[in-house]
Design a protein around this motif. Structure first.
Motif, PDB file in Angstrom:
ATOM      1  N   LEU A  77      82.214  40.448  16.573  1.00 26.05           N
ATOM      2  CA  LEU A  77      82.356  40.704  15.144  1.00 26.05           C
ATOM      3  C   LEU A  77      81.356  41.725  14.620  1.00 26.05           C
ATOM      4  CD1 LEU A  77      82.971  37.076  13.843  1.00 26.05           C
ATOM      5  CD2 LEU A  77      84.660  38.890  14.219  1.00 26.05           C
ATOM      6  N   ALA A  78      80.220  41.850  15.290  1.00 24.80           N
ATOM      7  CA  ALA A  78      79.181  42.777  14.844  1.00 24.80           C
ATOM      8  C   ALA A  78      79.614  44.210  15.137  1.00 24.80           C
ATOM      9  CB  ALA A  78      77.868  42.471  15.552  1.00 24.80           C
ATOM     10  N   PRO A  79      79.291  45.103  14.221  1.00 23.97           N
ATOM     11  CA  PRO A  79      79.629  46.501  14.512  1.00 23.97           C
ATOM     12  C   PRO A  79      78.814  46.987  15.701  1.00 23.97           C
ATOM     13  CG  PRO A  79      78.281  46.355  12.539  1.00 23.97           C
ATOM     14  CD  PRO A  79      78.603  44.946  12.971  1.00 23.97           C
ATOM     15  N   SER A  80      79.465  47.699  16.572  1.00 28.55           N
ATOM     16  CA  SER A  80      78.759  48.172  17.760  1.00 28.55           C
ATOM     17  C   SER A  80      78.124  49.526  17.474  1.00 28.55           C
ATOM     18  CB  SER A  80      79.710  48.273  18.949  1.00 28.55           C
ATOM     19  OG  SER A  80      80.740  49.181  18.649  1.00 28.55           O
ATOM     20  N   TYR A  81      77.039  49.808  18.136  1.00 27.26           N
ATOM     21  CA  TYR A  81      76.327  51.072  17.963  1.00 27.26           C
ATOM     22  C   TYR A  81      76.766  52.050  19.041  1.00 27.26           C
ATOM     23  CZ  TYR A  81      72.640  54.521  17.929  1.00 27.26           C
ATOM     24  OH  TYR A  81      71.948  55.700  17.887  1.00 27.26           O
ATOM     25  N   SER A  82      77.035  53.252  18.615  1.00 25.84           N
ATOM     26  CA  SER A  82      77.394  54.302  19.558  1.00 25.84           C
ATOM     27  C   SER A  82      76.488  55.496  19.310  1.00 25.84           C
ATOM     28  CB  SER A  82      78.854  54.713  19.376  1.00 25.84           C
ATOM     29  OG  SER A  82      79.120  55.900  20.080  1.00 25.84           O
ATOM     30  N   PHE A  83      75.728  55.889  20.307  1.00 29.05           N
ATOM     31  CA  PHE A  83      74.835  57.038  20.189  1.00 29.05           C
ATOM     32  C   PHE A  83      75.638  58.291  19.867  1.00 29.05           C
ATOM     33  CE2 PHE A  83      72.592  60.680  22.009  1.00 29.05           C
ATOM     34  CZ  PHE A  83      71.393  60.587  21.330  1.00 29.05           C
ATOM     35  N   ASP A  84      76.784  58.465  20.540  1.00 31.85           N
ATOM     36  CA  ASP A  84      77.616  59.656  20.315  1.00 31.85           C
ATOM     37  C   ASP A  84      78.108  59.714  18.867  1.00 31.85           C
ATOM     38  OD1 ASP A  84      77.306  60.501  22.927  1.00 31.85           O
ATOM     39  OD2 ASP A  84      79.129  59.485  23.623  1.00 31.85           O
ATOM     40  N   ASP A  85      78.570  58.574  18.343  1.00 30.95           N
ATOM     41  CA  ASP A  85      79.035  58.547  16.950  1.00 30.95           C
ATOM     42  C   ASP A  85      77.888  58.858  15.993  1.00 30.95           C
ATOM     43  OD1 ASP A  85      81.553  57.898  17.859  1.00 30.95           O
ATOM     44  OD2 ASP A  85      81.379  55.749  17.367  1.00 30.95           O
ATOM     45  N   ASP A  86      76.722  58.313  16.278  1.00 32.32           N
ATOM     46  CA  ASP A  86      75.547  58.550  15.436  1.00 32.32           C
ATOM     47  C   ASP A  86      75.170  60.033  15.445  1.00 32.32           C
ATOM     48  OD1 ASP A  86      73.502  57.684  13.722  1.00 32.32           O
ATOM     49  OD2 ASP A  86      72.078  57.497  15.386  1.00 32.32           O
ATOM     50  N   GLU A  87      75.161  60.640  16.612  1.00 35.13           N
ATOM     51  CA  GLU A  87      74.839  62.068  16.727  1.00 35.13           C
ATOM     52  C   GLU A  87      75.875  62.927  16.006  1.00 35.13           C
ATOM     53  OE1 GLU A  87      72.159  63.877  18.182  1.00 35.13           O
ATOM     54  OE2 GLU A  87      71.368  61.863  17.844  1.00 35.13           O
ATOM     55  N   GLU A  88      77.138  62.567  16.122  1.00 34.48           N
ATOM     56  CA  GLU A  88      78.202  63.330  15.449  1.00 34.48           C
ATOM     57  C   GLU A  88      78.038  63.239  13.939  1.00 34.48           C
ATOM     58  OE1 GLU A  88      83.061  63.454  15.080  1.00 34.48           O
ATOM     59  OE2 GLU A  88      82.149  62.297  16.697  1.00 34.48           O
ATOM     60  N   GLN A  89      77.711  62.043  13.450  1.00 37.12           N
ATOM     61  CA  GLN A  89      77.520  61.865  12.018  1.00 37.12           C
ATOM     62  C   GLN A  89      76.332  62.689  11.517  1.00 37.12           C
ATOM     63  OE1 GLN A  89      76.922  57.796  10.828  1.00 37.12           O
ATOM     64  NE2 GLN A  89      76.953  58.290   8.653  1.00 37.12           N
ATOM     65  N   ARG A  90      75.233  62.714  12.267  1.00 44.79           N
ATOM     66  CA  ARG A  90      74.071  63.518  11.872  1.00 44.79           C
ATOM     67  C   ARG A  90      74.410  65.010  11.868  1.00 44.79           C
ATOM     68  NH1 ARG A  90      68.743  61.054  14.807  1.00 44.79           N
ATOM     69  NH2 ARG A  90      69.800  59.120  15.299  1.00 44.79           N
ATOM     70  N   ALA A  91      75.149  65.442  12.863  1.00 48.77           N
ATOM     71  CA  ALA A  91      75.536  66.858  12.944  1.00 48.77           C
ATOM     72  C   ALA A  91      76.411  67.239  11.756  1.00 48.77           C
ATOM     73  CB  ALA A  91      76.243  67.140  14.255  1.00 48.77           C
ATOM     74  N   CYS A  92      77.347  66.379  11.392  1.00 50.46           N
ATOM     75  CA  CYS A  92      78.228  66.653  10.249  1.00 50.46           C
ATOM     76  C   CYS A  92      77.433  66.703   8.950  1.00 50.46           C
ATOM     77  CB  CYS A  92      79.328  65.599  10.153  1.00 50.46           C
ATOM     78  SG  CYS A  92      80.567  65.726  11.452  1.00 50.46           S
ATOM     79  N   GLU A  93      76.498  65.776   8.783  1.00 50.01           N
ATOM     80  CA  GLU A  93      75.656  65.776   7.582  1.00 50.01           C
ATOM     81  C   GLU A  93      74.802  67.036   7.516  1.00 50.01           C
ATOM     82  OE1 GLU A  93      73.426  62.118   7.527  1.00 50.01           O
ATOM     83  OE2 GLU A  93      75.252  60.913   7.334  1.00 50.01           O
ATOM     84  N   ALA A  94      74.238  67.455   8.635  1.00 51.49           N
ATOM     85  CA  ALA A  94      73.424  68.668   8.677  1.00 51.49           C
ATOM     86  C   ALA A  94      74.273  69.888   8.335  1.00 51.49           C
ATOM     87  CB  ALA A  94      72.782  68.825  10.049  1.00 51.49           C
ATOM     88  N   LEU A  95      75.484  69.938   8.839  1.00 55.21           N
ATOM     89  CA  LEU A  95      76.390  71.048   8.552  1.00 55.21           C
ATOM     90  C   LEU A  95      76.735  71.078   7.075  1.00 55.21           C
ATOM     91  CD1 LEU A  95      78.058  73.394   9.694  1.00 55.21           C
ATOM     92  CD2 LEU A  95      79.896  71.752  10.116  1.00 55.21           C
ATOM     93  N   ARG A  96      77.002  69.947   6.468  1.00 55.77           N
ATOM     94  CA  ARG A  96      77.319  69.877   5.041  1.00 55.77           C
ATOM     95  C   ARG A  96      76.139  70.346   4.198  1.00 55.77           C
ATOM     96  NH1 ARG A  96      78.857  64.223   5.282  1.00 55.77           N
ATOM     97  NH2 ARG A  96      80.413  64.368   6.874  1.00 55.77           N
ATOM     98  N   ARG A  97      74.939  69.947   4.594  1.00 55.26           N
ATOM     99  CA  ARG A  97      73.737  70.379   3.854  1.00 55.26           C
ATOM    100  C   ARG A  97      73.579  71.897   3.928  1.00 55.26           C
ATOM    101  NH1 ARG A  97      71.048  65.548   5.915  1.00 55.26           N
ATOM    102  NH2 ARG A  97      70.442  66.823   7.678  1.00 55.26           N
ATOM    103  N   ARG A  98      73.826  72.442   5.102  1.00 51.83           N
ATOM    104  CA  ARG A  98      73.702  73.904   5.248  1.00 51.83           C
ATOM    105  C   ARG A  98      74.739  74.633   4.409  1.00 51.83           C
ATOM    106  NH1 ARG A  98      73.909  75.040  11.284  1.00 51.83           N
ATOM    107  NH2 ARG A  98      73.623  72.850  11.672  1.00 51.83           N
ATOM    108  N   ARG A  99      75.903  74.080   4.285  1.00 54.37           N
ATOM    109  CA  ARG A  99      76.978  74.709   3.516  1.00 54.37           C
ATOM    110  C   ARG A  99      76.780  74.476   2.016  1.00 54.37           C
ATOM    111  NH1 ARG A  99      82.391  73.074   6.835  1.00 54.37           N
ATOM    112  NH2 ARG A  99      82.061  74.451   8.603  1.00 54.37           N
ATOM    113  N   GLY A 100      75.882  73.529   1.695  1.00 55.75           N
ATOM    114  CA  GLY A 100      75.636  73.257   0.281  1.00 55.75           C
ATOM    115  C   GLY A 100      76.587  72.234  -0.310  1.00 55.75           C
ATOM    116  N   GLU A 101      77.197  71.454   0.510  1.00 54.81           N
ATOM    117  CA  GLU A 101      78.160  70.438   0.020  1.00 54.81           C
ATOM    118  C   GLU A 101      77.460  69.200  -0.424  1.00 54.81           C
ATOM    119  OE1 GLU A 101      81.167  69.704   2.928  1.00 54.81           O
ATOM    120  OE2 GLU A 101      81.613  71.806   3.162  1.00 54.81           O
TER     121      GLU A 101
END
Length: 101
Positions: A77-101
């Motif tokens: 029932l607990a959400p599982s942690y995925s390093f790959d998903d975490d890295e993808e989310q950080r990359a997307c957030e960094a890209l949005r910040r660079r674009r000014g979103e």
């Protein structure tokens, strides 16, 4: 580890009172003591000790099975942690910040 499990077992597994059954056991035990010679009484005590040991082991194994089942359900029932998903989310957030979103 077994001591820890025994402590958990003692804390969470309460035996039912069963007063009537315990009274009947006492009466039958008394009657058997009166009817048996010393050798028979020793055998009866040995049988009772072995039954208690078996009951304790069965109870502990039952508790451990329930605990493992509960832990397994909690893990499912607990959400599982995925390093790959975490890295993808950080990359997307960094890209949005660079674009000014």
């Amino acid at each position: 580890m077994k001591d820890y499990m025994m402590a958990l077992h003692q804390r969470f597994c309460q035996e039912p009172e069963c007063r009537e059954v315990r009274d009947q056991i006492s009466k039958v035990e008394h009657d058997l003591r009166q009817a048996l010679d010393r050798r028979g009484q020793e055998q009866l005590l040995k049988l009772a000790d072995l039954e208690n040991e078996l009951r304790d082991e069965t109870s502990l194994e039952s508790f451990l099975s329930g605990l493992k089942l509960g832990l397994g359900i909690a893990a499912e029932l607990a959400p599982s942690y995925s390093f790959d998903d975490d890295e993808e989310q950080r990359a997307c957030e960094a890209l949005r910040r660079r674009r000014g979103e």
